[in-house]
Design an enzyme around this catalytic site. Structure first.
Site, mmCIF file in Angstrom:
data_model
loop_
_atom_site.group_PDB
_atom_site.id
_atom_site.type_symbol
_atom_site.label_atom_id
_atom_site.label_comp_id
_atom_site.label_asym_id
_atom_site.label_seq_id
_atom_site.Cartn_x
_atom_site.Cartn_y
_atom_site.Cartn_z
ATOM 1 N N GLY A 1 22.462 -81.708 75.954
ATOM 2 C CA GLY A 1 21.185 -81.040 75.754
ATOM 3 C C GLY A 1 20.211 -81.572 76.801
ATOM 4 O O GLY A 1 20.227 -81.165 77.962
ATOM 5 N N GLY A 2 19.406 -82.559 76.394
ATOM 6 C CA GLY A 2 18.355 -83.109 77.259
ATOM 7 C C GLY A 2 18.835 -83.486 78.660
ATOM 8 O O GLY A 2 18.147 -83.196 79.650
ATOM 9 N N LYS B 1 19.162 -74.897 75.840
ATOM 10 C CA LYS B 1 18.399 -74.522 74.638
ATOM 11 C C LYS B 1 17.223 -73.627 75.072
ATOM 12 O O LYS B 1 17.377 -72.830 75.988
ATOM 13 C CB LYS B 1 17.967 -75.772 73.862
ATOM 14 N N HIS C 1 26.268 -74.006 66.737
ATOM 15 C CA HIS C 1 25.433 -75.174 67.057
ATOM 16 C C HIS C 1 24.628 -75.554 65.817
ATOM 17 O O HIS C 1 24.157 -74.682 65.082
ATOM 18 C CB HIS C 1 24.502 -74.840 68.223
ATOM 19 N N GLU D 1 29.488 -82.584 67.437
ATOM 20 C CA GLU D 1 28.088 -82.965 67.621
ATOM 21 C C GLU D 1 27.544 -83.475 66.290
ATOM 22 O O GLU D 1 27.109 -82.666 65.442
ATOM 23 C CB GLU D 1 27.252 -81.759 68.070
ATOM 24 N N GLY E 1 19.551 -85.037 70.100
ATOM 25 C CA GLY E 1 18.133 -85.120 70.459
ATOM 26 C C GLY E 1 17.424 -86.335 69.878
ATOM 27 O O GLY E 1 16.202 -86.393 69.899
HETATM 28 P P1 13P Z 1 21.074 -83.859 73.271
HETATM 29 O O1 13P Z 1 22.011 -84.192 74.411
HETATM 30 O O2 13P Z 1 19.677 -83.599 73.733
HETATM 31 O O3 13P Z 1 21.169 -84.854 72.168
HETATM 32 O O4 13P Z 1 21.563 -82.460 72.664
HETATM 33 C C1 13P Z 1 22.908 -82.259 72.413
HETATM 34 C C2 13P Z 1 23.122 -80.845 72.072
HETATM 35 O O5 13P Z 1 22.632 -80.362 71.063
HETATM 36 C C3 13P Z 1 23.916 -80.031 72.994
HETATM 37 O O6 13P Z 1 24.243 -78.789 72.437
#
Ligand code: 13P
Length: 269
Positions: free
Chosen positions: A252-253, A36, A120, A192, A198
């Protein structure tokens, strides 16, 4: 007529087709790290060096890093000949022209990207990308010879009102209508759920499996890899990866923490 031995022992066409199908159904696990809008030169260098130091050379998982555009050069240099490959977080639906600030598929291909995330939920919500826009971006990725990672998923409200599958079916349907089902031979789908991204709330393996099986059923005999994304961490990855239709994760994280990232890749192995 004498039939050469190599031909007489060659498999019949039907057997070849079965073999191709069997190979296709063996879907190699895939883990994609979506950075991101995080990182800087110092952070990226430390993160990638930590990941590569911890990397298990026996690992068979396919692993992709999607950094912000300004760091492509740095990331390409740092990943070098390692098993990591680079992907992009978005793309322009146009191939070239007066589109200030946009990046085309050809440019991404020039930069040795292999995968491109489209649809996304952050872009759908914050950049107001519609299903039609996402379908155009999916097509642009494939025109450039790259692999789209199509993100779909429902909001909390849609799940709670019992409409999750309907919403996901509609999001997928737009791309199927624009590109055709066969286009998914060369694509990845990422489920997702918006409520899990997140937030620290992960879908249970059973909830995710139900949606993944639904997506696969919509794609008929084409069987792309379907990733789960939404608060995947080292402690919950293995259970998710055990489900029959979960072929990896979109992170993500956890992709910003070397120890977590490598542990998730190991769990996918
Ligand atoms: P998180 O793993 O931080 O929840 O984010 C997922 C994401 O949006 C990956 O594109």
């Amino acid at each position: 007529m004498l039939i050469p031995t190599w031909l007489s022992s060659a498999p019949a066409l039907g057997e070849v087709l079965l073999l191709i199908k069997a190979t296709n159904t063996k879907r190699k696990k895939l883990v994609i790290g979506n950075w991101k809008m995080h990182g800087d030169r110092q952070f990226n260098a430390t993160l990638l060096s930590d990941i590569l130091t911890r990397w298990n050379s026996e690992n068979q998982v396919e692993t992709v890093i999607c950094p912000p555009y300004p760091y492509f050069q740095q990331v390409i240099e740092l990943i070098g000949a390692s098993p990591l490959v680079m992907g992009a977080q978005t793309i322009s639906e146009h191939d070239s022209g007066a589109f200030t600030g946009e990046i085309s598929g050809q440019m991404l291909s020039d930069w040795q990207c292999r995968y491109v995330i489209v649809g996304h939920n952050e872009r759908r919500r914050m950049q107001h990308e519609s299903d039609a826009d996402v379908a155009l971006k999916f097509l642009a990725v494939q025109r450039a010879g790259l692999i789209p990672v199509l993100c779909i998923g429902e909001s909390l409200e849609q799940r709670e009102s019992g409409n999750a599958l309907e919403v996901i079916g509609a999001q997928l349907g737009h791309v199927i209508n624009a590109a055709g089902i066969a286009a998914f031979e060369n694509a990845v789908v990422a489920y997702e759920p918006v409520w899990a991204v997140g937030t620290g709330k992960t879908a249970t393996p059973e909830q995710a499996q139900e949606v993944h099986a639904f997506i696969r059923s919509r794609l008929g005999s084409v069987s792309p890899r379907i990733l789960y994304g939404g608060s995947v961490k080292a402690h919950n990855a293995a259970q998710l990866f055990q489900m029959p239709d979960i072929d990896g994760a979109l992170l993500g994280g956890a992709s910003l923490v070397a120890e977590e990232f490598v542990a998730i890749c190991n769990a996918a192995n």
